[in-house]
Design a protein around this motif. Structure first.
Motif, PDB file in Angstrom:
ATOM      1  N   VAL A 146       0.860  -1.170   0.000  1.00  0.00           N
ATOM      2  CA  VAL A 146       0.000   0.000   0.000  1.00  0.00           C
ATOM      3  C   VAL A 146       0.903   1.228   0.000  1.00  0.00           C
ATOM      4  O   VAL A 146       1.866   1.300   0.736  1.00  0.00           O
ATOM      5  CB  VAL A 146      -0.951   0.039   1.222  1.00  0.00           C
ATOM      6  CG1 VAL A 146      -2.073  -0.958   1.042  1.00  0.00           C
ATOM      7  CG2 VAL A 146      -0.208  -0.248   2.516  1.00  0.00           C
ATOM      8  N   SER A 147       0.597   2.169  -0.846  1.00  0.00           N
ATOM      9  CA  SER A 147       1.518   3.292  -1.015  1.00  0.00           C
ATOM     10  C   SER A 147       1.362   4.333   0.088  1.00  0.00           C
ATOM     11  O   SER A 147       2.300   4.989   0.491  1.00  0.00           O
ATOM     12  CB  SER A 147       1.290   3.932  -2.381  1.00  0.00           C
ATOM     13  OG  SER A 147      -0.079   4.190  -2.550  1.00  0.00           O
ATOM     14  N   TYR A 148       0.137   4.463   0.633  1.00  0.00           N
ATOM     15  CA  TYR A 148      -0.103   5.451   1.685  1.00  0.00           C
ATOM     16  C   TYR A 148      -0.243   4.692   3.003  1.00  0.00           C
ATOM     17  O   TYR A 148      -0.508   3.495   3.019  1.00  0.00           O
ATOM     18  CB  TYR A 148      -1.382   6.226   1.362  1.00  0.00           C
ATOM     19  CG  TYR A 148      -2.554   5.289   1.201  1.00  0.00           C
ATOM     20  CD1 TYR A 148      -2.726   4.562   0.010  1.00  0.00           C
ATOM     21  CD2 TYR A 148      -3.441   5.048   2.241  1.00  0.00           C
ATOM     22  CE1 TYR A 148      -3.756   3.658  -0.134  1.00  0.00           C
ATOM     23  CE2 TYR A 148      -4.469   4.135   2.096  1.00  0.00           C
ATOM     24  CZ  TYR A 148      -4.627   3.448   0.914  1.00  0.00           C
ATOM     25  OH  TYR A 148      -5.629   2.553   0.782  1.00  0.00           O
ATOM     26  N   ARG A 149      -0.107   5.386   4.089  1.00  0.00           N
ATOM     27  CA  ARG A 149      -0.208   4.880   5.451  1.00  0.00           C
ATOM     28  C   ARG A 149      -0.454   3.373   5.624  1.00  0.00           C
ATOM     29  O   ARG A 149      -1.583   2.903   5.781  1.00  0.00           O
ATOM     30  CB  ARG A 149      -1.339   5.616   6.157  1.00  0.00           C
ATOM     31  CG  ARG A 149      -1.049   7.132   6.219  1.00  0.00           C
ATOM     32  CD  ARG A 149      -1.575   7.731   7.459  1.00  0.00           C
ATOM     33  NE  ARG A 149      -3.033   7.834   7.508  1.00  0.00           N
ATOM     34  CZ  ARG A 149      -3.710   7.974   8.642  1.00  0.00           C
ATOM     35  NH1 ARG A 149      -3.084   7.957   9.805  1.00  0.00           N
ATOM     36  NH2 ARG A 149      -5.010   8.113   8.614  1.00  0.00           N
ATOM     37  N   ALA A 150       0.592   2.611   5.631  1.00  0.00           N
ATOM     38  CA  ALA A 150       0.470   1.161   5.790  1.00  0.00           C
ATOM     39  C   ALA A 150       0.019   0.832   7.210  1.00  0.00           C
ATOM     40  O   ALA A 150       0.510   1.415   8.176  1.00  0.00           O
ATOM     41  CB  ALA A 150       1.812   0.494   5.506  1.00  0.00           C
ATOM     42  N   ALA A 151      -0.948  -0.064   7.334  1.00  0.00           N
ATOM     43  CA  ALA A 151      -1.486  -0.395   8.655  1.00  0.00           C
ATOM     44  C   ALA A 151      -0.569  -1.383   9.379  1.00  0.00           C
ATOM     45  O   ALA A 151       0.083  -2.217   8.764  1.00  0.00           O
ATOM     46  CB  ALA A 151      -2.882  -0.995   8.511  1.00  0.00           C
TER      47      ALA A 151
END
Lengths: 229, 229
Positions: B201-206
């Protein structure tokens, strides 16, 4: 329908009560073969034109005289050879009741010789696989007592800590340390102390308590859940 | 035996799984009358020479291909007219399983046209009283989720808080506030944060978490009970 599927359904009831400081279960003495004079749980066949819930009420009433008991279904027993007369699968129900005035038993069916409240601590041999059914019901309430205040369903509204401890000991089937039990129970904050003591005892009269359902709900409900969010 | 007692027993299974962020239930499309092309729970008649537990395993396997699933009996349905072909009383079982690799379904009985994992959020009409059985199973796990960590049985070993929230929302059938959910869940102290984040995931990885059973047992077990005394 194909005959390899044919079978008979029955209902068996495990009714718990608390009397004279003891956990008791309702047993009947059977009057019919092959278990004449055996102790058994109140139970019989479901008829084709009644739901199993209706059958449970009807059978409990005719076998014991009890009515308007909240019966909770807990397990269905379907071993192939559990009944000597053929394939009978039985749906088991249990109930926990307050015995004040409800202890009188009046069977009306000829299958029952007598019905009694029998101490759980001295269970006799039971007909069919009724010992298994009874054990499973006890397991069920043993598990349940760890997260629900079911002990109070058996006690009168006002009770002493000794009576409460007796219920726990009977359900858990072990002796509990008196001081520890009292401390833990009172620490829960779910008992309301009453301005009233046991009557007719000459030495150290015990205090009566009431179960405080509101405090219980506040503290023990919805721990992991988000039901009230 | 007297014919007024004769009936047929069946088994029905409610198998829950979690896949693609959704709670799902295993449904089959029946291939036989009177419910050809209807969706139904996997279920069929118990034979006379098998216990109901054996029947449950056999039927689930032949209807879906699944094996070695821990099936828990939860209720027996015995309304007089619940089955169009006569008196059939059904014992219902449920299971919650992790779908990693177990999602493949291979029915082997001719009664089944196809078997699928169906989203619980969009249930189709079901044959017989299977909607009632399904609803009761959902009620059962809804109650259970408030005092047992069953959500984790559905998730992979490592999961994100979003996945966990999805399971709770699906079982409770309502949207939960994200911040509140996270705060409450983390406050329980039963989740172990891992040194690992979502991939791809390119944004905020959980962040991934694990269920900490030991911490759970310490905090949530035996509240009212004295089982470890």
């Amino acid at each position: 329908m194909l005959s390899k599927f044919d079978s008979i359904f029955s209902i068996d009831c495990v009714i718990f009560g608390f009397e004279e400081g003891e956990l008791k279960v309702l047993l009947i003495e059977r009057n019919d073969e092959p278990f004449q004079n055996w102790w058994a749980l109140p139970g019989y066949f479901v008829e084709n034109d009644e739901s199993i819930e209706d059958a449970a009420e009807r059978i409990l009433h005719s076998f014991t005289g009890l009515r308007d008991i909240y019966l909770e279904q807990f397990y269905t027993f379907g071993d192939v050879n559990r009944h000597p007369q053929g394939r009978v699968i039985t749906v088991a129900y249990y109930a926990m009741i307050r015995l004040n005035g409800k202890a009188d038993l009046h069977p009306t069916t000829p299958f029952v010789k007598t019905a009694v409240w029998h101490p759980v601590s001295e269970m006799p041999d039971l007909a069919f696989d009724h010992k298994l059914i009874f054990d499973k019901s006890l397991q069920k309430i043993r598990r349940k007592i760890s997260y629900q205040p079911i002990a109070f369903e058996l006690l009168p509204e006002k009770f002493t800590l000794t009576q409460l401890q007796n219920v726990y000991e009977a359900i858990l089937n072990k002796k509990l340390d008196k001081r520890n039990f009292r401390k833990k129970m009172l620490n829960h904050g779910i008992l309301k102390e009453l301005d009233e003591k046991q009557q007719g005892v000459s030495y150290r009269a015990a205090t009566f308590y009431k179960f405080d359902r509101r405090a219980y709900n506040k503290q023990f409900k919805k721990e992991l859940s988000f039901s009230k969010e």
